[in-house]
Design a protein around this motif. Structure first.
Motif, short mmCIF file in Angstrom:
data_model
loop_
_atom_site.label_atom_id
_atom_site.label_comp_id
_atom_site.label_asym_id
_atom_site.label_seq_id
_atom_site.Cartn_x
_atom_site.Cartn_y
_atom_site.Cartn_z
N SER A 59 65.42 31.94 11.98
CA SER A 59 65.27 31.18 10.73
C SER A 59 65.93 29.81 10.79
O SER A 59 65.83 29.04 9.83
CB SER A 59 65.87 31.98 9.58
N SER A 81 65.61 37.57 11.31
CA SER A 81 66.93 37.12 10.86
C SER A 81 67.10 37.80 9.51
O SER A 81 66.27 38.65 9.15
CB SER A 81 67.04 35.59 10.78
N LEU A 110 65.97 41.35 9.50
CA LEU A 110 66.89 42.24 10.22
C LEU A 110 68.29 41.67 10.18
O LEU A 110 68.49 40.49 10.41
CB LEU A 110 66.41 42.27 11.67
N SER A 189 73.70 32.86 25.23
CA SER A 189 75.16 32.96 25.29
C SER A 189 75.71 31.59 24.89
O SER A 189 75.28 31.03 23.88
CB SER A 189 75.56 33.37 26.71
N SER A 190 76.59 31.02 25.67
CA SER A 190 77.18 29.72 25.29
C SER A 190 78.08 29.26 26.43
O SER A 190 78.49 30.06 27.28
CB SER A 190 78.02 29.90 24.04
N GLY A 235 75.81 24.06 25.73
CA GLY A 235 76.95 23.38 25.12
C GLY A 235 76.54 23.00 23.70
O GLY A 235 75.68 23.65 23.12
N ASN A 244 77.62 27.17 9.58
CA ASN A 244 77.64 28.63 9.37
C ASN A 244 78.83 29.32 10.04
O ASN A 244 78.91 30.56 10.02
CB ASN A 244 76.35 29.25 9.93
N1 LIG Z 1 74.24 25.13 18.47
C1 LIG Z 1 75.12 25.19 19.44
O1 LIG Z 1 75.87 24.24 19.66
C2 LIG Z 1 75.19 26.42 20.31
C3 LIG Z 1 75.84 26.30 21.54
C4 LIG Z 1 75.92 27.43 22.36
C5 LIG Z 1 75.37 28.62 21.94
N2 LIG Z 1 74.75 28.71 20.73
C6 LIG Z 1 74.20 30.01 20.34
O2 LIG Z 1 72.86 29.83 19.93
C7 LIG Z 1 72.51 30.88 19.04
C8 LIG Z 1 71.77 30.28 17.85
O3 LIG Z 1 72.66 29.48 17.10
P1 LIG Z 1 72.25 28.09 16.41
O4 LIG Z 1 73.04 27.04 17.06
O5 LIG Z 1 70.79 27.96 16.34
O6 LIG Z 1 72.89 28.32 14.95
P2 LIG Z 1 72.23 28.50 13.52
O7 LIG Z 1 73.35 28.84 12.60
O8 LIG Z 1 71.39 27.32 13.18
O9 LIG Z 1 71.26 29.76 13.70
C9 LIG Z 1 71.77 31.08 13.84
C10 LIG Z 1 70.68 32.09 13.53
O10 LIG Z 1 71.27 33.41 13.62
C11 LIG Z 1 70.96 34.12 12.41
N3 LIG Z 1 72.00 35.10 12.07
C12 LIG Z 1 73.31 34.89 11.80
N4 LIG Z 1 73.90 36.05 11.46
C13 LIG Z 1 72.94 37.01 11.50
C14 LIG Z 1 72.92 38.40 11.24
N5 LIG Z 1 74.01 39.07 10.81
N6 LIG Z 1 71.76 39.07 11.40
C15 LIG Z 1 70.63 38.43 11.78
N7 LIG Z 1 70.58 37.12 12.02
C16 LIG Z 1 71.72 36.42 11.89
C17 LIG Z 1 70.89 33.02 11.35
O11 LIG Z 1 70.19 33.47 10.19
C18 LIG Z 1 70.12 31.95 12.11
O12 LIG Z 1 68.76 32.25 12.10
C19 LIG Z 1 73.81 31.59 18.68
O13 LIG Z 1 73.90 32.79 19.40
C20 LIG Z 1 74.88 30.62 19.14
O14 LIG Z 1 76.07 31.27 19.48
C21 LIG Z 1 74.65 27.63 19.91
#
Ligand SMILES: NC(=O)c1ccc[n+]([C@@H]2O[C@H](COP(=O)([O-])OP(=O)(O)OC[C@H]3O[C@@H](n4cnc5c(N)ncnc54)[C@H](O)[C@@H]3O)[C@@H](O)[C@H]2O)c1
Length: 336
Positions: A59, A81, A110, A189-190, A235, A244
Motif C-alpha cells: 500500500s 497490507s 492482511l 531486508s535492509s 539503504g 511510520n
Molecule cells: N525506505 C527505506 O529507506 C528502506 C530501506 C531499507 C529497507 N526498507 C524496507 O523496505 C520495506 C518497505 O518499506 P517502505 O520503505 O516502503 O516503507 P513504507 O512505510 O512506505 O511501507 C511499508 C509497508 O508495510 C506495510 N505494513 C506495515 N506494518 C504492517 C503490518 N502489521 N501488516 C501488514 N503490512 C504492514 C505498510 O502498510 C506499507 O504498505 C520494509 O521492510 C523496510 O524495512 C526500506
C-alpha cells in the motif's frame, strides 16, 4: 617516441582507464554483482512477466512501486497490507497502467502480526490463482528511538512484524513451492540487516534476524535449485518508512518531518529489486552514495567501518535529540 615508450604509455592509459571504470562501478548505486546483472544479465521483462506475485506491504513506498512495475510486466498480483482502501487504490492504478484485468489482481488485506490469519490468506491466494510463483516479503516498519528510552514492547513489535510475520507467511507459501519444485522468495531486508545503526537497535536486530534466517533456509533448500531466495539490502529510499517508524512506545508515532530529496528514488530501488529477481541473485546491496561505500567498508575493513559509524552515529543521535531527522540532517542545512 620509441616502441618501449609507446607500450608504457598504452599500459599506463589502460590501467588508468580500468581504474576509472572500477571507481565508477564502486561509486554506482548497487553492488558489483547487481551492476553486472543490470548491464549483461536477464531483464525483468524476459524473466518475470506472467509470474503470479504476492507483494506484502503493497500500500505504500517500495511495495507500492514494485506493484506498479510488476503490473506493467503483466504479472498477476496479490496485494497485501492492512488497509483495504489503500490496496484498492494501488490496484486501480495498476489496472490503469497495464493490460491486466480485474481478476488478475487480488486485494488481500492482511496484518503481518496476526499470524493465525496467514494460512487462510495463503489458501485464498492459491484458490484464486492456483499458484504463487514469487513471494515478496516487503511489509515492515523502522524505528527511531534510543535503546535506553525504549519500551521492551517496541522490540517485541519489531521482531513480530519484520521477522516473525515474514517467516510465518513464508512457512505457508514455501510448501507450495516445494511441491512445485520452483518459486522465488524475495526479502526486502535492509542495510540495517548487515550493519548496526544508532536509533534503530530493534529494527537492526529484526533485519539481522531476517538475514540469518533466510541465509540458513537457503542452505536447507539446496535440493531444490529452482527455489531461489534473494535478500535485498536497500539503504535510504524515498517512502513513508520514517513517518511510520516506531518510537520509544508502540503507539507513539514519529513527529519528525523528513526531507527525502537525498534518498534513492523508489522507482530506481524497485527496478534494481526486479533485476535481482530476474537474475536469481542471492543478496544485493542497493543504495545511493555515499552510503553504499559503507557497505563495502563493513565487509572488507570493519575496523575502519566501526570508526566511521561511531563518528556518524554521534552526529545522528545529536540531530535526533534536537528534533531533526537523523538521516536527512546529514544532507540539509538544518543539520546542527
Ligand atoms: N525506505 C527505506 O529507506 C528502506 C530501506 C531499507 C529497507 N526498507 C524496507 O523496505 C520495506 C518497505 O518499506 P517502505 O520503505 O516502503 O516503507 P513504507 O512505510 O512506505 O511501507 C511499508 C509497508 O508495510 C506495510 N505494513 C506495515 N506494518 C504492517 C503490518 N502489521 N501488516 C501488514 N503490512 C504492514 C505498510 O502498510 C506499507 O504498505 C520494509 O521492510 C523496510 O524495512 C526500506
Amino acid at each position: 617516441m620509441d616502441l618501449g615508450s609507446c607500450l608504457t604509455l598504452l599500459v599506463t592509459c589502460s590501467l588508468f582507464y580500468f581504474l576509472i571504470q572500477f571507481v565508477r562501478l564502486i561509486m554506482a548505486d548497487s553492488d558489483l554483482t547487481l551492476q553486472w546483472a543490470a548491464y549483461f544479465g536477464h531483464t525483468p521483462e524476459s524473466k518475470l512477466g506472467g509470474n503470479v506475485i504476492w507483494v506484502t506491504g503493497a500500500s505504500s513506498g517500495i511495495g507500492e512501486e514494485l506493484s506498479y512495475q510488476l503490473a506493467k510486466l503483466g504479472c498477476p498480483l496479490i496485494l497485501s497490507s492492512r488497509r483495504e482502501n489503500e490496496l484498492l487504490r494501488v490496484k486501480q492504478k495498476c489496472l490503469e497502467m497495464s493490460n491486466l484485468e480485474d481478476k488478475d489482481i487480488l486485494v488481500l488485506p492482511l496484518d503481518m502480526t496476526q499470524m493465525s490469519m496467514h494460512k487462510d490468506a495463503t489458501d485464498k491466494a492459491l484458490q484464486h490463482f492456483g499458484r504463487i510463483d514469487i513471494l515478496v516479503n516487503n511489509a515492515g516498519r523502522s524505528q527511531r528511538s534510543l535503546y535506553v528510552e525504549t519500551n521492551l514492547d517496541v522490540f517485541r513489535a519489531l521482531i513480530e512484524l519484520n521477522y516473525l510475520g515474514t517467516i510465518s507467511i513464508t512457512k505457508h507459501v514455501l510448501p507450495h513451492m516445494i511441491q512445485r519444485k520452483r518459486g522465488r522468495i524475495i526479502n526486502i531486508s535492509s542495510v540495517a540487516g548487515l550493519i548496526g545503526a544508532p536509533l534503530s537497535t530493534g529494527y537492526c536486530a529484526s533485519k539481522h534476524a531476517l538475514q540469518g534466517f533466510f541465509n540458513s533456509l537457503r542452505t536447507e533448500l539446496t535440493t531444490y535449485p529452482d527455489i531461489i531466495i534473494s535478500n535485498i539490502c536497500p539503504g535510504p529510499v524515498q517512502s513513508k518508512i520514517v513517518e511510520n517508524a516506531i518510537t520509544e512506545e508502540c503507539d507513539k508515532v514519529s513527529s519528525i518531518k523528513t526531507d527525502q530529496s537525498h534518498k534513492m528514488a523508489t522507482s530506481r530501488c524497485a527496478q534494481l529489486i526486479l533485476i535481482t529477481a530476474a537474475n536469481n541473485l542471492k543478496e544485493t546491496w542497493i543504495s545511493a552514495q555515499p552510503i553504499l561505500i559503507i557497505y563495502y567498508l563493513w565487509q572488507y575493513i570493519p575496523t575502519l567501518a566501526w570508526w566511521i559509524t561511531a563518528k556518524v552515529g554521534e552526529r545522528r543521535i545529536k540531530n535526533f535529540k534536537s528534533g531533526v531527522d537523523a538521516d536527512s540532517s546529514y544532507f540539509t542545512k538544518k543539520s546542527r
